[in-house]
Write an enzyme that holds these catalytic residues in place. Structure first.
Site, PDB file in Angstrom:
ATOM      1  N   LEU A   1       0.817  -1.206   0.000  1.00 19.69           N
ATOM      2  CA  LEU A   1       0.000   0.000   0.000  1.00 19.69           C
ATOM      3  C   LEU A   1       0.853   1.259   0.000  1.00 19.69           C
ATOM      4  CD1 LEU A   1      -2.984  -0.818   2.396  1.00 19.69           C
ATOM      5  CD2 LEU A   1      -3.121  -0.243  -0.030  1.00 19.69           C
TER       6      LEU A   1
ATOM      7  N   HIS B   1      10.270   0.793  -5.330  1.00 20.91           N
ATOM      8  CA  HIS B   1       9.019   1.172  -5.996  1.00 20.91           C
ATOM      9  C   HIS B   1       8.556   2.552  -5.541  1.00 20.91           C
ATOM     10  CE1 HIS B   1       7.422  -3.041  -7.357  1.00 20.91           C
ATOM     11  NE2 HIS B   1       8.463  -2.618  -8.031  1.00 20.91           N
TER      12      HIS B   1
END
Length: 354
Positions: free
Chosen positions: A301, A324
């Site tokens: 998340l 990421h």
């Protein structure tokens, strides 16, 4: 036309670039798509994301073919309606849906996308994670979205089918900058019907539940299911429910109207020859590492909320700044939607503070 270098990012960078292009009505050229991967360029699931985003946004596209390392994308008007997508492999449906979720902030009419491919495959969130963790968390901040499962698709055959439904949404800032204090866990375990005689779903769930109790966390929901699928497989998801926070992200001991409840999810997949106890231990080891770290959401998340922070603002405590997170923050800078990292405390906090 904005130029994006995709050489240091994977499919998530491509999907985020498409999303931001539509939201900002900004043409974009993405070069060196998935350039650092062993097989660079568009794979089946990435091509499906490009084609589906193009259909919803009536975009002109160049380079929309398997293996293409350069894609130009020029959106027009986001239109409501019903759309179809076929990945053609066991490529992830949940990652395809990630491209479209934030578009709820830009639509005037409902959108539904029915897609076929993999619903529960490695390197992507299982559908139970999407439905039990990600969407419930985002609904607290104004997202009106749901996913309906028609058929499960495991690797390698795929063949799953699900529908994403979006309604016009007014997003509010994501205020979760305090730690998740676990109040309970929910266990979701499923397996192909071919594995029912071996009681794979029950054994996965029981092993995870026992391990969670060993960590002092009680389960309040325990779901097991067997599903028809073209390939045998299994998936296990554990959701941690956190104590409610105030609307500013501060800790709160009550669930008053307007309070926000942090959620975190952890998952693992079964495979031929892989004991169910190993599947359960993979998940519960993730829970063990997460606890006490001060984050409000899990690592997946942390990456996936970046676009929502760029659109609606907010502050979110994350487990760490992964590759990421770093590459997608750089992408947001390209679109002039910066998301910073507040490192003043023990846990990094993603923030839209300029």
């Amino acid at each position: 036309m904005l130029e994006v270098d995709g050489s240091d990012g994977g499919g998530q960078l491509l999907r985020s670039a498409l999303t931001l292009s539509v939201l900002d009505d900004e043409p974009v050229e993405i070069e060196h798509v998935r350039g650092n991967r062993s097989e660079p360029g568009l794979g089946a699931q990435h091509l499906a994301a490009v084609e589906t985003a193009a259909a919803v946004a009536d975009a002109e596209v160049e380079g929309a073919e398997r293996g293409s390392e350069t894609v130009t994308f020029e959106p027009e008007t986001v239109a409501g309606g019903r759309y179809e997508a076929d990945i053609g492999t066991a490529g992830s449906l949940t990652l395809l849906f990630d491209t479209l979720l934030p578009l709820a902030a830009a639509i005037d009419e409902p959108v539904s996308v029915t897609a076929t491919g993999g619903t529960d495959v490695a390197w992507s969130p299982p559908l139970a994670y999407y439905r039990a963790v990600k969407l419930p968390l985002l609904r607290q901040f104004g997202l009106a979205a749901a996913v309906e499962l028609d058929r499960t698709g495991f690797y390698p055959a795929g063949g799953g089918r699900a529908t994403l439904r979006l309604w016009p949404s007014e997003l509010s800032p994501v205020g979760l900058d305090g730690p998740l204090e676990p109040t309970a866990a929910r266990v979701y375990s499923k397996a192909a019907t071919d594995l029912a005689d071996a009681e794979v779903a029950e054994r996965q769930a029981d092993a995870a539940t026992d391990a969670l109790r060993g960590l002092g966390i009680e389960t309040v929901e325990h779901r097991t299911a067997y599903v028809a699928s073209d390939s045998p497989g299994s998936a296990l998801v554990v959701r941690l429910d956190g104590a409610p926070m105030g609307t500013d992200g501060s800790a709160s001991g009550s669930a008053e109207p307007g309070r926000r409840r942090p959620l975190a999810g952890f998952d693992a997949y079964g495979a031929p020859g892989k004991p169910v106890e190993e599947v359960a231990s993979e998940v519960t080891d993730q829970v063990r590492r997460f606890r006490g770290g001060g984050a409000a959401v899990d690592a997946h998340l942390a990456d996936q909320l970046l676009v929502f922070l760029a659109v609606a603002g907010g502050r979110v405590a994350i487990p760490g700044v992964s590759d990421h997170v770093a590459t997608n923050r750089a992408l947001l800078e390209t679109f002039d939607r910066p998301v910073g990292v507040d490192r003043s405390g023990p846990t990094p906090v993603l923030t839209d503070d300029r």
